[in-house]
Motif scaffolding. Structure first.
Motif, PDB file in Angstrom:
ATOM      1  N   VAL A   1       0.842  -1.194   0.000  1.00  0.00           N
ATOM      2  CA  VAL A   1       0.000   0.000   0.000  1.00  0.00           C
ATOM      3  C   VAL A   1       0.877   1.245   0.000  1.00  0.00           C
ATOM      4  CG1 VAL A   1      -1.864   1.202   1.224  1.00  0.00           C
ATOM      5  CG2 VAL A   1      -1.723  -1.301   1.307  1.00  0.00           C
ATOM      6  N   LYS A   2       0.467   2.246  -0.774  1.00  0.00           N
ATOM      7  CA  LYS A   2       1.252   3.491  -0.807  1.00  0.00           C
ATOM      8  C   LYS A   2       0.832   4.370   0.388  1.00  0.00           C
ATOM      9  CE  LYS A   2       2.336   7.394  -3.707  1.00  0.00           C
ATOM     10  NZ  LYS A   2       1.827   8.226  -4.779  1.00  0.00           N
ATOM     11  N   ALA A   3       1.213   3.899   1.540  1.00  0.00           N
ATOM     12  CA  ALA A   3       0.884   4.639   2.766  1.00  0.00           C
ATOM     13  C   ALA A   3       1.812   4.184   3.875  1.00  0.00           C
ATOM     14  CB  ALA A   3      -0.566   4.373   3.161  1.00  0.00           C
ATOM     15  N   ALA A   4       2.201   5.130   4.683  1.00  0.00           N
ATOM     16  CA  ALA A   4       3.029   4.770   5.846  1.00  0.00           C
ATOM     17  C   ALA A   4       2.110   4.283   6.960  1.00  0.00           C
ATOM     18  CB  ALA A   4       3.815   5.986   6.312  1.00  0.00           C
ATOM     19  N   ALA A   5       2.684   3.438   7.830  1.00  0.00           N
ATOM     20  CA  ALA A   5       1.923   2.975   8.999  1.00  0.00           C
ATOM     21  C   ALA A   5       2.505   3.647  10.238  1.00  0.00           C
ATOM     22  CB  ALA A   5       2.028   1.469   9.116  1.00  0.00           C
ATOM     23  N   ALA A   6       1.646   4.043  11.130  1.00  0.00           N
ATOM     24  CA  ALA A   6       2.124   4.685  12.366  1.00  0.00           C
ATOM     25  C   ALA A   6       1.283   4.195  13.540  1.00  0.00           C
ATOM     26  CB  ALA A   6       2.016   6.193  12.241  1.00  0.00           C
ATOM     27  N   ASP A   7       1.799   4.427  14.711  1.00  0.00           N
ATOM     28  CA  ASP A   7       1.050   4.045  15.916  1.00  0.00           C
ATOM     29  C   ASP A   7       1.109   5.236  16.876  1.00  0.00           C
ATOM     30  OD1 ASP A   7       0.462   0.978  17.453  1.00  0.00           O
ATOM     31  OD2 ASP A   7       0.362   2.891  18.530  1.00  0.00           O
ATOM     32  N   GLU A   8      -0.067   5.688  17.291  1.00  0.00           N
ATOM     33  CA  GLU A   8      -0.093   6.915  18.087  1.00  0.00           C
ATOM     34  C   GLU A   8       0.335   6.688  19.531  1.00  0.00           C
ATOM     35  OE1 GLU A   8      -4.074   8.243  17.214  1.00  0.00           O
ATOM     36  OE2 GLU A   8      -3.270   9.630  15.725  1.00  0.00           O
TER      37      GLU A   8
ATOM     38  N   ASP B   1       8.177   5.713  13.743  1.00  0.00           N
ATOM     39  CA  ASP B   1       8.472   4.283  13.980  1.00  0.00           C
ATOM     40  C   ASP B   1       7.281   3.607  14.662  1.00  0.00           C
ATOM     41  OD1 ASP B   1       8.974   5.847  16.312  1.00  0.00           O
ATOM     42  OD2 ASP B   1       9.797   4.044  17.238  1.00  0.00           O
ATOM     43  N   VAL B   2       7.284   2.280  14.594  1.00  0.00           N
ATOM     44  CA  VAL B   2       6.209   1.511  15.226  1.00  0.00           C
ATOM     45  C   VAL B   2       6.817   0.400  16.060  1.00  0.00           C
ATOM     46  CG1 VAL B   2       4.311  -0.107  14.791  1.00  0.00           C
ATOM     47  CG2 VAL B   2       4.506   1.974  13.425  1.00  0.00           C
ATOM     48  N   GLN B   3       6.309   0.270  17.279  1.00  0.00           N
ATOM     49  CA  GLN B   3       6.696  -0.871  18.120  1.00  0.00           C
ATOM     50  C   GLN B   3       5.488  -1.793  18.190  1.00  0.00           C
ATOM     51  OE1 GLN B   3       7.674   1.098  21.763  1.00  0.00           O
ATOM     52  NE2 GLN B   3       9.290   2.297  20.802  1.00  0.00           N
ATOM     53  N   SER B   4       5.674  -2.998  17.663  1.00  0.00           N
ATOM     54  CA  SER B   4       4.506  -3.882  17.567  1.00  0.00           C
ATOM     55  C   SER B   4       4.614  -5.102  18.457  1.00  0.00           C
ATOM     56  CB  SER B   4       4.334  -4.336  16.115  1.00  0.00           C
ATOM     57  OG  SER B   4       3.322  -5.304  16.060  1.00  0.00           O
ATOM     58  N   THR B   5       3.500  -5.399  19.114  1.00  0.00           N
ATOM     59  CA  THR B   5       3.401  -6.640  19.887  1.00  0.00           C
ATOM     60  C   THR B   5       2.162  -7.418  19.453  1.00  0.00           C
ATOM     61  OG1 THR B   5       2.192  -5.451  21.582  1.00  0.00           O
ATOM     62  CG2 THR B   5       4.545  -5.720  21.940  1.00  0.00           C
ATOM     63  N   SER B   6       1.624  -7.030  18.327  1.00  0.00           N
ATOM     64  CA  SER B   6       0.379  -7.647  17.866  1.00  0.00           C
ATOM     65  C   SER B   6       0.679  -8.578  16.694  1.00  0.00           C
ATOM     66  CB  SER B   6      -0.577  -6.525  17.447  1.00  0.00           C
ATOM     67  OG  SER B   6      -1.785  -7.075  17.040  1.00  0.00           O
TER      68      SER B   6
ATOM     69  N   ASN C   1      -2.052 -11.668   7.370  1.00  0.00           N
ATOM     70  CA  ASN C   1      -1.269 -10.565   7.932  1.00  0.00           C
ATOM     71  C   ASN C   1      -0.599 -11.065   9.206  1.00  0.00           C
ATOM     72  OD1 ASN C   1      -2.069  -8.700   5.974  1.00  0.00           O
ATOM     73  ND2 ASN C   1      -3.961  -8.254   7.081  1.00  0.00           N
ATOM     74  N   LEU C   2       0.713 -10.910   9.276  1.00  0.00           N
ATOM     75  CA  LEU C   2       1.444 -11.493  10.406  1.00  0.00           C
ATOM     76  C   LEU C   2       1.655 -10.520  11.561  1.00  0.00           C
ATOM     77  CD1 LEU C   2       4.352 -13.450   8.655  1.00  0.00           C
ATOM     78  CD2 LEU C   2       1.978 -14.083   8.935  1.00  0.00           C
ATOM     79  N   VAL C   3       1.948  -9.286  11.214  1.00  0.00           N
ATOM     80  CA  VAL C   3       2.279  -8.305  12.254  1.00  0.00           C
ATOM     81  C   VAL C   3       1.430  -7.057  12.044  1.00  0.00           C
ATOM     82  CG1 VAL C   3       4.139  -6.961  13.325  1.00  0.00           C
ATOM     83  CG2 VAL C   3       4.659  -9.153  12.262  1.00  0.00           C
ATOM     84  N   MET C   4       0.864  -6.563  13.107  1.00  0.00           N
ATOM     85  CA  MET C   4       0.019  -5.386  13.020  1.00  0.00           C
ATOM     86  C   MET C   4       0.475  -4.345  14.053  1.00  0.00           C
ATOM     87  SD  MET C   4      -1.679  -8.171  11.940  1.00  0.00           S
ATOM     88  CE  MET C   4      -2.112  -8.957  13.454  1.00  0.00           C
ATOM     89  N   THR C   5       0.052  -3.114  13.825  1.00  0.00           N
ATOM     90  CA  THR C   5       0.231  -2.108  14.870  1.00  0.00           C
ATOM     91  C   THR C   5      -0.773  -2.423  15.977  1.00  0.00           C
ATOM     92  OG1 THR C   5      -1.448  -0.645  13.990  1.00  0.00           O
ATOM     93  CG2 THR C   5       0.802  -0.334  13.150  1.00  0.00           C
ATOM     94  N   SER C   6      -0.734  -1.671  17.047  1.00  0.00           N
ATOM     95  CA  SER C   6      -1.767  -1.833  18.073  1.00  0.00           C
ATOM     96  C   SER C   6      -3.078  -1.257  17.522  1.00  0.00           C
ATOM     97  CB  SER C   6      -1.352  -1.083  19.338  1.00  0.00           C
ATOM     98  OG  SER C   6      -1.477   0.309  19.127  1.00  0.00           O
ATOM     99  N   THR C   7      -4.117  -1.264  18.324  1.00  0.00           N
ATOM    100  CA  THR C   7      -5.395  -0.707  17.862  1.00  0.00           C
ATOM    101  C   THR C   7      -5.324   0.817  17.739  1.00  0.00           C
ATOM    102  OG1 THR C   7      -6.076  -0.794  20.166  1.00  0.00           O
ATOM    103  CG2 THR C   7      -6.880  -2.551  18.735  1.00  0.00           C
ATOM    104  N   ASN C   8      -4.206   1.398  18.165  1.00  0.00           N
ATOM    105  CA  ASN C   8      -4.000   2.844  18.024  1.00  0.00           C
ATOM    106  C   ASN C   8      -3.270   3.190  16.725  1.00  0.00           C
ATOM    107  OD1 ASN C   8      -4.922   3.546  20.797  1.00  0.00           O
ATOM    108  ND2 ASN C   8      -3.195   2.223  21.312  1.00  0.00           N
TER     109      ASN C   8
ATOM    110  N   ARG D   1      -8.000   4.016  10.805  1.00  0.00           N
ATOM    111  CA  ARG D   1      -7.512   3.896  12.177  1.00  0.00           C
ATOM    112  C   ARG D   1      -7.774   2.481  12.674  1.00  0.00           C
ATOM    113  NH1 ARG D   1      -6.140   8.104  15.342  1.00  0.00           N
ATOM    114  NH2 ARG D   1      -6.266  10.143  14.357  1.00  0.00           N
ATOM    115  N   GLY D   2      -6.967   2.043  13.593  1.00  0.00           N
ATOM    116  CA  GLY D   2      -7.121   0.686  14.141  1.00  0.00           C
ATOM    117  C   GLY D   2      -5.854  -0.121  13.853  1.00  0.00           C
ATOM    118  N   GLU D   3      -5.976  -1.436  13.903  1.00  0.00           N
ATOM    119  CA  GLU D   3      -4.802  -2.287  13.645  1.00  0.00           C
ATOM    120  C   GLU D   3      -4.382  -2.156  12.189  1.00  0.00           C
ATOM    121  OE1 GLU D   3      -5.440  -6.352  14.839  1.00  0.00           O
ATOM    122  OE2 GLU D   3      -4.537  -5.952  16.792  1.00  0.00           O
ATOM    123  N   VAL D   4      -3.148  -1.773  11.952  1.00  0.00           N
ATOM    124  CA  VAL D   4      -2.652  -1.607  10.580  1.00  0.00           C
ATOM    125  C   VAL D   4      -1.629  -2.709  10.312  1.00  0.00           C
ATOM    126  CG1 VAL D   4      -1.424  -0.075   9.003  1.00  0.00           C
ATOM    127  CG2 VAL D   4      -2.978   0.876  10.714  1.00  0.00           C
ATOM    128  N   PRO D   5      -1.826  -3.501   9.248  1.00  0.00           N
ATOM    129  CA  PRO D   5      -0.887  -4.598   8.985  1.00  0.00           C
ATOM    130  C   PRO D   5       0.453  -4.100   8.434  1.00  0.00           C
ATOM    131  CG  PRO D   5      -2.573  -4.539   7.296  1.00  0.00           C
ATOM    132  CD  PRO D   5      -2.939  -3.479   8.293  1.00  0.00           C
TER     133      PRO D   5
END
Lengths: 250, 498
Positions: B298-305, B313-318, B360-367, B388-392
């Protein structure tokens, strides 16, 4: 045989007619109980791939108990008889040297086993409290107790030998402790990975009591280990017999 | 005339006795040694556990019987590691079954010096977790503890995020590792070059891939680079896995065709997008290829608030319950993506009949939030357009595996990761990134050779007891039983005394 059984009964009587015997058993039970409670708390916090019996022998508590109680259990065997003067009386009765040695050894081994038997009972209690059948697999308990008995028999044979060497119970206990400690340290060497793969490594691997006990606690009964303990016990009992017999050479 | 008592003090008699005792002791000692040597040469084992946890399959037996060179196996674990008992127990069985297998155990907490020496020798990262090293004449293969388990997700995994260890893959992996180090013909992994990809031999801090390449080498796999620009360039036939690590420039159409053919033949591909495309507001050029295989770049960056230290950057535990990420869920791992892009499997309505379904193996948090707007090299979120929500962030697909359909190479496997920097020399050591890289490689390189062995069902021992029951156990085991024995002792002592 009757003489032998009488002597064994006498040995057990000596252990359980004094407070020392009960204190030793209570100390072993406390160490067992402490280890099990520690393991229960660990297993409460997260699952483990190994049953309690195996986890029990991964701790050092078992070895502390054996290393510290074996000298106390055997130091009296010959040394106390010599100090109290009953040794000469015993050896002048129509009893063979082998009967004396074997009865002392059997008495000490039975004392050791009596103090360790509650381990099975404790696991049984734990199984019922936790309602977890996997905690009490009869085959694993049997092999674990066999392992404990084999290690115990070796330490009792070493203790009898040490006690036969001297009149002093303290010296006998120290000698037993030192030989036991040396064996235990040697047992630990193969686990360090520093020995390589040569004959030296195979030797230490073969005599590693830690490896043996781990195998038994997993329900794996190795004939090689049985042979090791049987031969080592025979060797130390033979040495004890030679020491007893030495009074005739003087 | 001499008396018997004076005879006993004669030196000759004393020497005779000493000699006799020495000979007797030596004779018995020799017999004991001989009996022990015999028993060690002809080992016999009886399993009383009823579970046969350490029984080896006939296939492993055959491989062990065929060994002609020494294989040194080193277990570099901590004593407290979850699978320590199973791993060492099983490897001891290998050692028992073959004189060519020698086993060493090093606890890297108890013996840091020995562990460091091993790490230096085998070039294992200082922060690497528990590992089993197989070494045959310098050919090495590492099996990490995270690879050893087969996991099963709870029925309500999406809510509970609970993963249960259901099987132990030790025999499968160890036998495979032994066969691998015995075989002098190594399998090969290729890094695609020519589009500004990360270099596998570069020790440059952020962009170099030297540490990742070392992870590849740990699997007894040789890596090389390959280019597909030229008219005669091809993906080599011995390519077990193609890695496209962060290309900065798009591929030529004929390169895409070659990649697609490689995948159709059952090829394995690891693709990592380069964050540079985000700063340039560009596509990667690989979008169409992966769309065919069911993955959208996808032509979009993923972020986590919430779970982010710099904002980009994103720290993922999901994680999902996929074999790559299940161990991370179990160990509560944390993945660090310095500058990720959204990577997702195609939703069912966008997939064709032939498109494989992925995960999808790794997602951001629900934020999490997507940022599809770009200005001055920075991504921003466009109100109403971004989600908004879990982003793969990582997706994987698997397809095929039928004989003939994929030229007998087995199933096609693809993993696409939305940030190539996470496996660079700097970030691979962050969080659980190394474990993730290792698990990804293990899944992608996994071939059906030793699948016949299969994982062994695993019992997990857990005690569910209440505080009250624990108090009962404490009091009965620590006070009740020893106290009763002491009491009996005092009674006996008192009665005898009186």
């Amino acid at each position: 045989m009757r003489v032998y059984l009488t002597l064994v009964r006498r040995e057990l009587g000596m252990a359980f007619n004094s407070l020392t015997g009960y204190v030793v058993v209570a100390a072993v039970l406390f160490i067992l109980g402490f280890t099990l409670v520690d393991l229960v708390e660990t297993l409460r916090s997260g699952p483990s791939d190994a049953p309690v019996t195996e986890l029990f022998f991964r701790t050092y508590y078992f070895w502390y108990a054996v290393l510290l109680t074996a000298p106390v259990m055997t130091m009296r065997s010959f040394a106390a008889e010599r100090t109290s003067g009953t040794y000469e009386a015993l050896m002048t009765t129509p009893v063979g040297d082998w009967q004396v040695v074997l009865s002392k050894f059997t008495g000490a081994l039975l004392f050791f086993l009596i103090s360790w038997m509650p381990l099975a009972l404790m696991l049984f209690v734990l199984r019922h409290v936790a309602n977890e059948p996997l905690l009490f697999v009869p085959g694993i308990i049997a092999s674990t107790m066999l392992g404990v008995a084999l290690v115990g028999s070796l330490f009792m044979a070493i203790g009898c030998f040490a006690s036969a060497l001297t009149r002093s119970q303290i010296v006998a206990a120290m000698v037993t402790f030192l030989i036991g400690m040396a064996l235990w340290v040697a047992s630990y060497r193969p686990l360090t990975g520093l020995l390589g793969s040569g004959a030296q490594a195979r030797f230490f691997e073969h005599i590693s009591m830690i490896r043996h006990v781990t195998d038994y606690s997993r329900g794996q009964v190795e004939v090689t280990h049985l042979v090791f303990y049987t031969s080592a016990v025979c060797f130390f009992l033979f040495l004890t017999h030679r020491v007893i017999e030495s009074r005739r050479w003087k | 005339m001499k008396t018997g008592s004076s005879e006993s003090f004669q030196p000759g008699r004393r020497i005779r006795i000493a000699l006799s005792v020495t000979i007797a002791v030596l004779a018995l000692g020799s017999i004991a040694v001989m009996v022990n040597v015999l028993s060690a040469r002809h080992p016999q084992r009886f399993d009383w556990s009823g579970a046969n946890r350490f029984e080896l399959t006939p296939l492993t037996g055959k491989i062990l019987a065929s060994l002609t060179n020494s294989v040194k196996v080193t277990v570099l674990f901590t004593a407290q590691a979850d699978l320590m008992g199973l791993t060492t127990g099983l490897l001891q069985e290998y050692e028992r079954r073959s004189p060519f297998v020698t086993l060493q155990m090093v606890d890297h907490r108890a013996e840091p010096a020995a562990a460091n020496a091993l790490r230096g020798h085998y070039k294992i990262a200082a922060d690497a977790a528990n590992v089993v090293i197989f070494d045959c004449a310098g050919r090495t293969r590492m099996v990490y503890d995270t690879e050893l388990s087969e996991f099963q997700a709870d029925k309500d995994f999406l809510q509970s995020r609970q993963i249960r260890r259901a099987g132990f893959k030790g025999e499968m992996l160890f036998t495979s590792a032994i066969a691998s180090v015995m075989d002098s013909t190594q399998t090969k992994v290729y890094f695609l070059q020519g589009h500004g990809e990360h270099k596998p031999d570069s020790d440059e801090q952020f962009f170099g891939y030297l540490k990742f390449a070392q992870l590849v080498a740990d699997k007894n796999v040789r890596w090389e680079t390959v280019r597909l620009h030229g008219p005669k360039d091809e993906i080599p036939a011995d390519c077990e896995l193609l890695i496209i690590a962060g290309p900065q420039n798009p591929p030529l159409p004929e390169e895409v065709t070659r990649l697609d053919e490689f995948l159709e033949r059952g090829g394995r591909l690891l693709f990592l997008t380069n964050p540079i495309h985000l700063s340039r507001a560009e596509t990667t050029g690989f979008e169409l290829l992966f769309r065919k295989w069911g993955i959208a770049i996808v032509k979009a960056a993923a972020a986590d608030e919430v779970y982010s230290s710099r904002g980009s950057d994103v720290q993922s535990t999901s994680f999902s319950a996929h074999p790559i990420t299940a161990p991370l869920t179990r160990s509560e791992g944390l993945l660090l993506f310095p500058n990720p892009r959204v990577i997702s499997v195609l939703p069912p309505e966008m997939r064709g009949a032939e498109t494989p379904s992925g995960e999808n193996l790794v997602m951001t948090s629900t934020n999490g939030i997507t940022r599809s707007g770009f200005r001055d090299g920075m991504a921003y979120s466009r109100a109403g357009l971004d989600k908004r929500g879990e982003v793969p962030l990582v997706a994987a697909v698997e397809k095929g595996g039928l004989d003939g359909v994929t030229a007998n190479r087995g199933a096609t496997r693809i993993v696409v990761i939305g940030d190539s920097l996470m496996f660079g020399n700097e970030y691979i050591a962050a969080g659980s990134n190394r474990d993730f890289a290792n698990l990804t490689l293990a899944w992608l390189l996994d071939r059906a050779t030793f699948l016949a062995i299969g994982p062994k069902p695993l019992n997990e021992y857990r005690l569910n007891i209440t505080d009250r029951q624990l108090r009962f156990l404490r009091s009965s085991l620590l006070l009740g039983m020893p106290g009763t024995v002491l009491l009996v002792g005092f009674v006996v002592w008192f009665r005898r005394r009186s």
